[in-house]
Motif scaffolding. Structure first.
Motif, PDB file in Angstrom:
ATOM      1  N   ALA A 359       0.832  -1.216   0.000  1.00  0.00           N
ATOM      2  CA  ALA A 359       0.000   0.000   0.000  1.00  0.00           C
ATOM      3  C   ALA A 359       0.854   1.249   0.000  1.00  0.00           C
ATOM      4  CB  ALA A 359      -0.974   0.006   1.182  1.00  0.00           C
ATOM      5  N   ASP A 360       2.094   1.101  -0.455  1.00  0.00           N
ATOM      6  CA  ASP A 360       2.950   2.282  -0.502  1.00  0.00           C
ATOM      7  C   ASP A 360       3.317   2.647  -1.933  1.00  0.00           C
ATOM      8  OD1 ASP A 360       4.454   0.044  -0.917  1.00  0.00           O
ATOM      9  OD2 ASP A 360       5.969   0.481   0.617  1.00  0.00           O
ATOM     10  N   GLY A 361       2.666   1.952  -2.893  1.00  0.00           N
ATOM     11  CA  GLY A 361       2.907   2.319  -4.282  1.00  0.00           C
ATOM     12  C   GLY A 361       1.584   2.787  -4.867  1.00  0.00           C
ATOM     13  N   LEU A 362       1.314   2.355  -6.082  1.00  0.00           N
ATOM     14  CA  LEU A 362       0.027   2.647  -6.701  1.00  0.00           C
ATOM     15  C   LEU A 362      -0.597   1.317  -7.080  1.00  0.00           C
ATOM     16  CD1 LEU A 362       1.100   5.538  -9.125  1.00  0.00           C
ATOM     17  CD2 LEU A 362      -0.124   5.755  -6.954  1.00  0.00           C
ATOM     18  N   PRO A 363      -1.915   1.240  -7.085  1.00  0.00           N
ATOM     19  CA  PRO A 363      -2.549  -0.034  -7.427  1.00  0.00           C
ATOM     20  C   PRO A 363      -2.046  -0.537  -8.784  1.00  0.00           C
ATOM     21  CG  PRO A 363      -4.181   1.615  -6.801  1.00  0.00           C
ATOM     22  CD  PRO A 363      -2.864   2.309  -6.847  1.00  0.00           C
ATOM     23  N   ALA A 364      -1.667  -1.810  -8.823  1.00  0.00           N
ATOM     24  CA  ALA A 364      -1.052  -2.356 -10.036  1.00  0.00           C
ATOM     25  C   ALA A 364      -1.907  -2.100 -11.259  1.00  0.00           C
ATOM     26  CB  ALA A 364      -0.825  -3.851  -9.865  1.00  0.00           C
ATOM     27  N   GLU A 365      -3.191  -2.331 -11.123  1.00  0.00           N
ATOM     28  CA  GLU A 365      -4.040  -2.215 -12.299  1.00  0.00           C
ATOM     29  C   GLU A 365      -4.130  -0.776 -12.784  1.00  0.00           C
ATOM     30  OE1 GLU A 365      -4.920  -3.093  -9.323  1.00  0.00           O
ATOM     31  OE2 GLU A 365      -6.576  -1.834  -8.631  1.00  0.00           O
ATOM     32  N   LYS A 482      10.343  20.598 -30.353  1.00  0.00           N
ATOM     33  CA  LYS A 482      11.662  20.166 -29.904  1.00  0.00           C
ATOM     34  C   LYS A 482      11.534  18.852 -29.139  1.00  0.00           C
ATOM     35  CE  LYS A 482      13.814  24.695 -29.529  1.00  0.00           C
ATOM     36  NZ  LYS A 482      13.510  25.786 -28.630  1.00  0.00           N
ATOM     37  N   GLY A 483      12.592  18.065 -29.175  1.00  0.00           N
ATOM     38  CA  GLY A 483      12.561  16.794 -28.462  1.00  0.00           C
ATOM     39  C   GLY A 483      11.821  15.754 -29.271  1.00  0.00           C
ATOM     40  N   SER A 484      11.575  14.619 -28.623  1.00  0.00           N
ATOM     41  CA  SER A 484      11.036  13.465 -29.347  1.00  0.00           C
ATOM     42  C   SER A 484       9.547  13.598 -29.630  1.00  0.00           C
ATOM     43  CB  SER A 484      11.254  12.224 -28.496  1.00  0.00           C
ATOM     44  OG  SER A 484      10.515  12.370 -27.284  1.00  0.00           O
ATOM     45  N   GLY A 485       8.899  14.592 -29.050  1.00  0.00           N
ATOM     46  CA  GLY A 485       7.454  14.695 -29.186  1.00  0.00           C
ATOM     47  C   GLY A 485       6.716  14.004 -28.067  1.00  0.00           C
ATOM     48  N   LYS A 486       7.432  13.215 -27.287  1.00  0.00           N
ATOM     49  CA  LYS A 486       6.750  12.517 -26.186  1.00  0.00           C
ATOM     50  C   LYS A 486       6.677  13.392 -24.948  1.00  0.00           C
ATOM     51  CE  LYS A 486       8.056   7.853 -27.492  1.00  0.00           C
ATOM     52  NZ  LYS A 486       8.865   6.691 -27.194  1.00  0.00           N
ATOM     53  N   VAL A 487       5.623  13.173 -24.183  1.00  0.00           N
ATOM     54  CA  VAL A 487       5.518  13.766 -22.862  1.00  0.00           C
ATOM     55  C   VAL A 487       5.701  12.622 -21.882  1.00  0.00           C
ATOM     56  CG1 VAL A 487       4.012  14.925 -21.213  1.00  0.00           C
ATOM     57  CG2 VAL A 487       3.971  15.600 -23.639  1.00  0.00           C
ATOM     58  N   VAL A 488       6.731  12.680 -21.089  1.00  0.00           N
ATOM     59  CA  VAL A 488       6.998  11.587 -20.151  1.00  0.00           C
ATOM     60  C   VAL A 488       6.538  12.002 -18.768  1.00  0.00           C
ATOM     61  CG1 VAL A 488       8.767  10.148 -19.088  1.00  0.00           C
ATOM     62  CG2 VAL A 488       8.956  10.756 -21.508  1.00  0.00           C
ATOM     63  N   VAL A 489       5.659  11.186 -18.197  1.00  0.00           N
ATOM     64  CA  VAL A 489       5.148  11.483 -16.857  1.00  0.00           C
ATOM     65  C   VAL A 489       5.799  10.529 -15.860  1.00  0.00           C
ATOM     66  CG1 VAL A 489       3.100  11.548 -15.386  1.00  0.00           C
ATOM     67  CG2 VAL A 489       2.953  12.292 -17.779  1.00  0.00           C
ATOM     68  N   LEU A 490       6.431  11.109 -14.858  1.00  0.00           N
ATOM     69  CA  LEU A 490       6.994  10.303 -13.777  1.00  0.00           C
ATOM     70  C   LEU A 490       5.857  10.056 -12.800  1.00  0.00           C
ATOM     71  CD1 LEU A 490      10.277  12.328 -13.294  1.00  0.00           C
ATOM     72  CD2 LEU A 490      10.075  10.041 -14.276  1.00  0.00           C
ATOM     73  N   LEU A 491       5.487   8.803 -12.673  1.00  0.00           N
ATOM     74  CA  LEU A 491       4.286   8.495 -11.925  1.00  0.00           C
ATOM     75  C   LEU A 491       4.634   7.723 -10.660  1.00  0.00           C
ATOM     76  CD1 LEU A 491       1.196   8.508 -11.880  1.00  0.00           C
ATOM     77  CD2 LEU A 491       1.252   6.381 -13.200  1.00  0.00           C
ATOM     78  N   GLY A 492       4.263   8.273  -9.536  1.00  0.00           N
ATOM     79  CA  GLY A 492       4.572   7.569  -8.300  1.00  0.00           C
ATOM     80  C   GLY A 492       3.837   8.191  -7.136  1.00  0.00           C
ATOM     81  N   LEU A 520       6.621   6.704 -16.785  1.00  0.00           N
ATOM     82  CA  LEU A 520       7.755   6.013 -16.190  1.00  0.00           C
ATOM     83  C   LEU A 520       7.431   5.914 -14.705  1.00  0.00           C
ATOM     84  CD1 LEU A 520      10.452   4.900 -17.180  1.00  0.00           C
ATOM     85  CD2 LEU A 520      11.497   7.072 -16.561  1.00  0.00           C
ATOM     86  N   PRO A 521       7.218   4.685 -14.224  1.00  0.00           N
ATOM     87  CA  PRO A 521       6.828   4.554 -12.814  1.00  0.00           C
ATOM     88  C   PRO A 521       8.006   4.872 -11.902  1.00  0.00           C
ATOM     89  CG  PRO A 521       7.136   2.388 -13.776  1.00  0.00           C
ATOM     90  CD  PRO A 521       7.294   3.381 -14.894  1.00  0.00           C
ATOM     91  N   THR A 522       7.756   5.585 -10.819  1.00  0.00           N
ATOM     92  CA  THR A 522       8.854   5.915  -9.913  1.00  0.00           C
ATOM     93  C   THR A 522       8.587   5.310  -8.539  1.00  0.00           C
ATOM     94  OG1 THR A 522       7.840   8.065  -9.477  1.00  0.00           O
ATOM     95  CG2 THR A 522       9.548   7.995 -11.142  1.00  0.00           C
ATOM     96  N   MET A 523       8.311   4.012  -8.542  1.00  0.00           N
ATOM     97  CA  MET A 523       8.178   3.288  -7.285  1.00  0.00           C
ATOM     98  C   MET A 523       9.538   2.665  -7.003  1.00  0.00           C
ATOM     99  SD  MET A 523       4.730   3.685  -7.702  1.00  0.00           S
ATOM    100  CE  MET A 523       4.417   2.857  -9.192  1.00  0.00           C
ATOM    101  N   ARG A 524       9.961   2.751  -5.749  1.00  0.00           N
ATOM    102  CA  ARG A 524      11.364   2.511  -5.459  1.00  0.00           C
ATOM    103  C   ARG A 524      11.817   1.050  -5.427  1.00  0.00           C
ATOM    104  NH1 ARG A 524      14.301   4.174   0.180  1.00  0.00           N
ATOM    105  NH2 ARG A 524      12.997   2.674   1.221  1.00  0.00           N
ATOM    106  N   ARG A 525      10.975   0.127  -4.948  1.00  0.00           N
ATOM    107  CA  ARG A 525      11.520  -1.223  -4.715  1.00  0.00           C
ATOM    108  C   ARG A 525      12.044  -1.847  -5.998  1.00  0.00           C
ATOM    109  NH1 ARG A 525       7.455  -1.469  -1.173  1.00  0.00           N
ATOM    110  NH2 ARG A 525       8.159  -1.285   0.970  1.00  0.00           N
TER     111      ARG A 525
END
Ligand SMILES: Cc1cc2nc3c(=O)[nH]c(=O)nc-3n(C[C@H](O)[C@H](O)[C@H](O)COP(=O)(O)O)c2cc1C
Ligand code: SF4
Ligand code: FES
Lengths: 889, 186, 438
Positions: A359-365, A482-492, A520-525
């Motif tokens: 319960a310290d990350g985000l629900p897998a689904e 500019k850049g690759s055109g992608k928007v990268v969201v760090l999710l955590g 890009l998930p930013t869960m640490r384990r």
């Protein structure tokens, strides 16, 4: 050729350079030293480092280069390749110049190689032995400095050995962003040093030891522990967090002596954080379990045999219904360990109550099926948005990659949402610090403003102008081309004290309204992504598929498949506390320390019938188990691991595990066999191969894949499928193979499947944009924010003596104004009360904490903010509220 | 002491504003601090770091590159005698020897009363006026031994208008506030 | 005999020449007004036509340097090099102290020509008096509307900032000057790629010019390039300032017509130095600053022409001439110069940082009576490893020419020509270190 139809020859994109008479192809902009090395000519160097700006100051790499005025000596590390350039690297002129430089570097360098840590792996020593003069012509007195001085808790500096190459100082400023070491004085008296009383405390300090080309910088944990030539080494992956840095593990006499970073281009560029580098001390801690433990008549845990302990566990587990058994943890195991435990739990124990997260990350689904980005995507993005924690604290080397992209040449635009200002704030182009629980509200306002509906009033306590400015940065970056055109969201998870609904909603909104969003998930384990990809979550099966989608497929590969969706960790603990769940298997899960509601864990442990802990180091939770099964730790077992991108790399055994410890997969296999089932595993490779056969996202990977040259940087899943392989199977079979157009490396050909159930489709989701609860404003209480910090009270850090002392001061962090409002000053004792519990701690004033917020660092020695949290309240209110009461002294 | 006085702080902020990038003000601010305290203290460097937006180590790294910044107390009067080529040819070394003898200290040290620090200097751009020396960087041309002794006596007696060590130009440039470079910082 | 000619020293004997009033009274700021009526490019062309060579040491044509600025890249900066520290050099300080407005006017003309956004006058730290004079002049010029917003009523706005150094010779090197102005250690940048014209101050296009160079601009604009080129010879136009010091009867700073006057005239003519001290003979002289290889008696008739001096293996450099008569100890004189470079090395390049200090230690040992026979060859070989071939202009194993100046400047000539003096020291030596060492 004009009379033929051949298309115009493609414009030549490479340059031709002649090095020592041989023509080579170089890329425009490529440095001569790099092009030469790539094509087999090694030019000696000390200051040049491929991951840092070239400074051309040691002058060791001088070579002759053709120019308008004939051949001249130029530093190959500063010289860009040019078309038609002629280069001599071995001429007499070059040899004299290089020998001269070498001699100059030795003029003031002590001749203490036999007692130097670097002896045996020192480029200066190697150069001298290969090319240098036999005897010194320098008969004057050498430069003297006080012998090694400590520049931080972990690093020592011997200034007499220093050759002033600027590598450590450049690293500190350019890479780590902690310019706390610097050249001091001038000319011949120049030295590297810190400001008086201001040590080089950087999370990345160990890297300077690795990149120092001589023995000037040494690590206090390593110094004199071993001589380089005694070392034996193996490549592996650091599993201290989920970045997946490539390392070598070195050992001497069955003891780990050192970790070194390996330059993996898509991942860590050779860097490691100090926790990853020095955490090896935990491997040999006295708190290692070393084998099975069972309770004796007096109720004490005592060493036992594997036969007895497994027999006892199997006997006991047989007495429970499948849904009375729960398996929690496993995010730090290897993929093979995880698969073995999932197979045991879901097909032998037949329970779906399996959850790798506490319960310290985000629900897998909510996240594993999102369009996935890579670390390189992050670097090349048109915009990076942070919705997660401070990655410098949780995923340090990912922070370095982000910092490089944002602050160095690329200048990747970066904006961040967070409840506090932190390391990301200092590099972001724009920041918004939301009130805990309100990130979705703010994201919605920003997106409205991007869409033209600018904010007109305060939202989440922030001025409309700040929101509009932030939106302008987003709009500009996403439309700049500019850049690759992608928007990268760090999710955590920025705070453990909030419900996850708001951040999930925020992610959904971003994905719906911005172009080309990847996450890009930013869960640490370390291997959380692997755990979830292999089904360590209720409702999931190996290979990133849902139980519903994968049931038929797995039924044809496994003895059985659960028929219902089980409970997550919160559900299991609530059920245990209520007497429903009877047996808990903990896979390296220290619930009492980590679970964000300590009261619930205590109630569950008090009530549950039977607890089996599989673990390698004693901790507060596993000390309460009925049976403990001692498992191998890092560097003691082989296998693979998956990083946050979905990149699978290998981990390797280097030393033997203490006592009779077994790898987790073997414990699962042995337990299955006690339960009368055969998991079918003989060794790690057989599991890797089975995963590659049955897990849809992993299909085609075999244990041999990792040795292939194309896979030096690991294999990114899901594996893109080669079109032919699909065609072979025939579409009428309904065979669908996972396709991920974004993956660019690690392509593995998928073997044709025998006719049978269809390979299930990979989970693919759009996160919900269902509005989350918006917490109600309340001036009486403060909102709790609990965030992680690199060094904490976890067993890993605390079992590494060098790191344990670096854990910061425990206490409640308050904005100075907020403290004042409560009549508190820095250092005062205060009582913190939530709905469920209270604790007494001291006040730390910190202006990075906004008003209205009570901030705790998670799991610090002395205080556990998890006692204040209540999962039920968090879900209903979205946040955790606390009040402060002064305590009499 | 050591942190900027309110007046110095105001001047410091103004100087930072004069440059397109704050870090450019590092050397001027070090001078300002040295003018206030006679030498560059650690706490001054910490404050300069805050003002120009870098770490104290970076300020120290810059400052220690330059000869004029002192990290320990020096005499009220820093006497620098040039011994570089032109002065050497015209008696610069002898003047330095005389100075050392008459002050009773070696070059590089300070008299016990804290009045004088003696330094050997590199070329001071007064080559045609050799041998030359500076007191707190104020020039004295073609100095004989006798003139040196008289100068020291005058300095001791407070009969000169040489300001204490650290004082730089006493005329300051003032740039109109609306013309300061920070107005269009990137 | 050349007549005294004054272009940039006209106010040196005017008591109030440094004030705005005195400057305006003597024709000051008329050139600026004129320049502002010209197109910037026309100013550049005029300066090109004047063939004004840089006076900082390298002698690069000023107008050509300006035209290297990449088109349409802004902001651009002008940086005035007033770090004057080269041994023997004494001219910029006088220009700063006695005629600050002339420099400021030159700065403004140059800023207009190159479309600079801001100019910095970087003055050596050890010159507080120059600093005060320039500060006062700038304050007055701001008040009078010559500097700042819409100068002289035009659309052109320019700010000129006084900046002061803190004691480091290397900062005179233009890229080190830029580093220093950015608040860093004054360590040179490698050229290429870091040519100031393209990647200078804050990585923007930047022109670095010497004080004397810019002080010529008002005269050129007022009188025209053709007038300017009528003085001197084809490649050496106008006048130059030479500081003559050392063993001459009347040391001084002289403005002379460039390219025509000879060293002999400068040393012996009454209007200049009036002969050698005690009517001694010239043993050697430095023709262009402490970095330059030495000249000897036989070179006295060489004209003060940059090309001719260059072709004879030395340079006019910064206009610093130091005369050594027959009584001079050449080992010691060489040591003193080497010691200077060793002390002033910025420390960036290993050959310079370690090599110059090694040379200095060998010299000191010889002077202190502990020389060994092999030290003479060692000196030459160590020097050769800093500057291969020991030629002039020097080849470099380093980033900038400082280290190579220590190696290929005075040293090779001194060792070769005065070898007997070295040998005499060594013959009388009591070696401390085994002579049979390497
Ligand atoms: C070691 C070194 C020191 C220098 N010192 C000075 C100096 O003090 N003043 C100066 O104007 N130029 C000096 N220069 C030359 C400058 O790099 C640069 O060429 C000059 O300032 C350009 O101005 P100009 O073209 O007007 O001569 C030095 C060069 C070197 C290599
Ligand atoms: S040659 Fe010397 S002064 Fe020049 S950059 Fe190199 S170390 Fe610095
Ligand atoms: S490696 Fe090129 S100068 Fe150091």
């Amino acid at each position: 050729m004009t009379d033929t139809n051949t298309p115009e020859a493609p414009k030549k994109t490479t340059l031709t350079v002649t090095i020592d008479g041989t023509a080579i192809e170089a890329n425009p902009g490529e440095l001569l030293i790099a092009a030469a090395e790539r094509t087999g000519t090694f030019i000696p160097r000390f200051c040049w480092h491929p991951r840092m700006t070239e400074v051309g100051m040691c002058r060791m790499c001088l070579v002759e280069v053709s120019g308008p005025r004939g051949m001249s000596l130029q530093p190959a590390c500063m010289q860009k390749c040019g078309e038609g350039m002629v280069v001599e690297t071995k001429s007499d002129v070059v040899k004299k110049a290089q020998d001269g430089v070498l001699e100059f570097l030795l003029v003031n360098h002590p001749l203490d190689c036999p007692v130097c840590d670097k002896g045996g792996e020192c480029p200066l020593q190697d150069q001298t032995l290969t090319f240098g003069p036999g005897e010194s012509r320098f008969v004057e007195e050498k430069r003297h400095f006080e012998k090694p001085i400590s520049i931080s808790e972990l690093v020592l500096l011997d200034r007499e050995r220093c050759i002033l190459c600027d590598r450590c100082t450049r690293f500190s400023k350019e890479v780590a962003g902690d310019p706390l070491i610097h050249f001091i004085n001038r000319g011949n008296t120049t030295e590297v040093n810190t400001f008086p009383e201001d040590p080089f405390s950087s999370y990345f300090s160990g890297n300077v030891v690795q990149i120092c080309p001589v023995g000037a910088l040494t690590a206090s944990p390593y110094r004199f522990a071993a001589r380089p030539w005694d070392l034996d080494q193996v490549e592996s992956t650091c599993t201290s967090c989920a970045v997946g840095c490539q390392t070598v593990i070195q050992s001497s006499g069955d003891q780990i002596t050192r970790f070194q970073g390996v330059d993996s281009d898509p991942v860590n560029w050779g860097w490691l954080c100090d926790k990853g580098r020095f955490g090896y001390e935990a491997v040999s801690t006295s708190a290692r379990i070393g084998g099975p433990l069972m309770r004796n008549a007096a109720g004490e845990l005592q060493p036992a045999t594997w036969i007895d302990s497994l027999d006892a566990v199997a006997t006991r587990l047989r007495t429970y219904q499948p849904n009375e058994i729960g398996v929690i943890g496993g995010a730090r195991l290897t993929n093979e360990d995880q698969y073995a435990w999932v197979k045991l739990a879901k097909s032998v124990l037949r329970t779906d109550n399996v959850d790798a997260q506490l319960a310290d990350g985000l629900p897998a689904e909510a996240w594993i099926g999102l369009p996935a980005g890579t670390i390189d995507d992050l670097a090349n993005a048109s915009l990076v948005i942070n919705l997660g924690p401070d990655i410098k604290e949780e995923l340090p080397v990912l922070f370095l990659r982000l910092r490089d992209a944002v602050t160095q040449k690329k200048r990747t635009p970066f904006v961040e949402f967070s409840p506090l200002s932190n390391s990301l704030t200092s590099i972001a182009n724009a920041s918004l610090h939301y009130r805990p629980g309100e990130v979705a509200v703010l994201v919605e306002a920003v997106l409205d403003a991007v869409g033209g509906k600018t904010a007109e009033r305060q939202i989440s306590g922030l001025e409309a102008a700040a929101i509009n400015d932030f939106a302008a940065v987003v709009a500009k970056a996403t439309s700049s081309g500019k850049g690759s055109g992608k928007v990268v969201v760090l999710l955590g998870r920025a705070s453990l004290a909030d419900s996850t609904d708001s951040v999930v909603e925020a992610a959904g909104r971003l994905m719906a309204q911005l172009p080309n969003v990847v996450f890009l998930p930013t869960m640490r384990r370390a291997n959380l992504r692997g755990a979830l990809d292999l089904g360590m979550s209720p409702g999931l099966l190996p290979g990133r598929v849902t139980q519903a989608d994968g049931r038929a497929w797995f039924a044809s590969h496994w003895p059985s498949v659960p028929s219902n969706v089980g409970l997550d960790t919160v559900g299991m603990l609530e059920s245990a506390a209520a007497g429903g769940l009877k047996a808990l298997v903990l896979l390296g899960a220290d619930l009492l320390a980590d679970f964000p509601d300590r009261g619930l864990v205590e109630r569950a442990l008090a009530k549950v019938d039977y607890v089996v802990a599989v673990d390698s180091i004693t901790n507060e939770t596993n000390s309460q188990a009925h049976v403990v099964l001692g498992a191998c730790g890092f560097a003691e077992k082989n296998g693979t691991t998956t990083n946050l991108e979905g990149r699978i790399t290998t981990v390797a055994a280097k030393v033997s595990a203490p006592g009779t410890s077994r790898p987790d997969w073997m414990i699962a296999t042995m337990l299955a066999s006690q339960l009368g089932a055969d998991l079918g595993f003989e060794n790690v490779e057989s599991i890797t191969d089975e995963i590659g056969r049955v897990a849809p996202a992993h299909r085609g990977i075999t244990s041999a894949s990792f040795g292939e040259r194309a896979n030096v940087d690991g294999i990114l899943i899901p594996i893109p499928v080669v079109a032919d392989a699909v065609a072979d199977d025939g579409v009428e079979d309904g065979v669908e193979a996972p396709v991920d157009a974004d993956s660019s490396d690690g392509t593995v050909e998928t073997a044709a499947e025998p006719v049978g159930p269809a390979v299930p489709t990979l989970l693919s989701i759009r996160p919900s944009s269902v509005p989350a609860v918006v917490p109600t404003p309340d001036s009486y209480s403060l909102r709790l924010v609990v965030s992680r910090t690199l060094y904490d009270n976890g067993v890993h850090t605390q079992s590494s003596p060098s790191l344990a002392k670096l854990a910061p001061r425990a206490g409640i962090r308050l904005n100075p104004g907020e403290a004042e409002r409560h009549g508190l000053r820095d250092g005062d004792r205060v009582k913190v009360l939530s709905q469920t519990a209270d604790l007494i701690t001291s006040v730390i004033t910190d202006d990075r904490v906004p008003r209205g917020v009570a901030h705790f660092l998670h799991n610090q020695p002395g205080v556990s903010a998890t006692v204040l949290m209540d999962q039920v309240a968090m879900q209903s209110e979205g946040i955790t509220k606390v009040r402060l009461e002064t305590v009499g002294s | 002491m050591a942190r900027f006085s309110p007046a110095s702080l105001e001047r410091a902020r103004e100087l930072v504003d004069h440059y397109p990038r704050p870090k450019s003000a590092t050397i001027p601010l070090c001078h300002l601090a040295q003018e206030q305290d006679g030498y560059l203290t650690d706490s001054a460097m910490e404050q300069i770091a805050e003002l120009v937006g870098c770490t104290p180590a970076e300020v120290y790294g810059t400052a220690s590159f330059y000869e004029m910044f002192k990290f320990h107390e020096v005499g009220k009067y820093l006497i620098g005698v040039c011994t570089n080529i032109s002065c050497m040819l015209s008696g610069g070394e002898e003047l330095l020897d005389h100075a050392a003898e008459s002050l009773g200290i070696r070059a590089g040290s300070t008299t016990a009363d804290g009045m004088f620090t003696l330094e050997e200097m590199e070329c001071l751009a007064a080559c045609t006026e050799a041998p030359c020396l500076q007191v707190n960087y104020r020039y004295h041309h073609k100095v004989s031994n006798g003139e040196f002794d008289q100068l020291v006596a005058d300095l001791r007696a407070g009969k000169t208008n040489t300001p204490p060590h650290g004082t730089l130009g006493r005329v300051r440039q003032s740039i109109p506030a609306d013309r300061r470079a920070n107005h269009d910082r990137l | 005999m050349p007549a005294p000619l004054k272009m940039i020293t006209t106010r040196w004997d005017q008591l109030d020449g440094h004030t705005l009033e005195g400057y305006e009274r003597t024709g000051g700021y008329t050139a600026l007004r004129k320049a502002l009526t010209m197109e910037p490019d026309a100013v550049v062309e005029e300066v090109k036509a004047a063939n004004l060579a840089g006076r900082g040491g390298a002698g690069f044509p000023c107008g050509t340097k300006w035209s290297f600025l990449p088109k349409d890249v802004f902001p651009r900066y002008l940086v005035v090099n007033g770090d004057e520290s080269e041994p023997g050099t004494y001219k910029d300080r006088i220009l700063l102290e006695r005629d600050p407005h002339q420099l400021i006017e030159g700065v403004l003309i140059a800023s207009w020509a190159i479309k600079a956004k801001q100019a910095f006058i970087y003055i050596r730290g050890e010159m507080p008096y120059a600093h005060e004079r320039v500060a006062q002049a700038l304050n007055d010029a701001y008040n009078a509307g010559y500097v700042g917003k819409n100068i002289c009523g035009t659309d052109f706005s320019i700010d000129v900032m006084l900046h002061w150094g803190a004691g480091a010779y290397i900062v005179g090197e233009e890229t080190a000057l830029i580093e220093s102005l950015e608040g860093n250690r004054g360590m040179p940048r490698l050229k290429p790629p870091f040519f100031p014209a393209t990647q200078g101050l804050y990585m923007q296009p930047t022109v670095v010019n010497n004080v004397e160079t810019l002080s010529n601009l008002p005269w050129i604009i007022n009188n025209g390039a053709s007038q300017f080129t009528s003085y001197g010879n084809e490649k050496n136009t106008g006048t130059r300032l030479f500081a003559v010091s050392g063993h001459v009867k009347n040391p001084g700073v002289f403005e002379v017509e460039f390219g025509t006057t000879t060293f002999r005239e400068l040393f012996y003519d009454k209007q200049f130095c009036g002969g050698i001290r005690n009517d001694h003979r010239v043993k050697a002289f430095i023709p262009g600053g402490g970095s330059a290889p030495w000249f000897y008696e036989e070179d006295l008739d060489t004209p003060l022409d940059a090309g001719v001096v260059g072709s004879k293996g030395s340079m006019l450099g910064s206009g610093a001439i130091v005369v050594m008569d027959e009584t001079t100890d050449m080992v010691k004189a060489t040591w003193r110069l080497v010691k200077f470079f060793a002390k002033e090395s910025c420390g960036k390049c290993s050959p310079c940082r370690e090599g110059t200090n090694w040379l200095e230690k060998i010299y000191r040992r010889i002077l202190e009576g502990h020389g060994r026979p092999q030290d003479i060859e060692l000196l030459l070989d160590v020097a050769d490893n800093i500057s291969p071939g020991l030629t002039w202009p020097p080849k470099q194993t380093t980033i900038c020419p400082l280290g190579p100046s220590a190696a290929a400047g005075a040293l090779p000539g001194s060792v070769k020509r005065f070898r007997s003096e070295y040998e005499a020291y060594i013959a009388a030596a009591r070696p401390l270190i085994p002579v049979n060492g390497h």
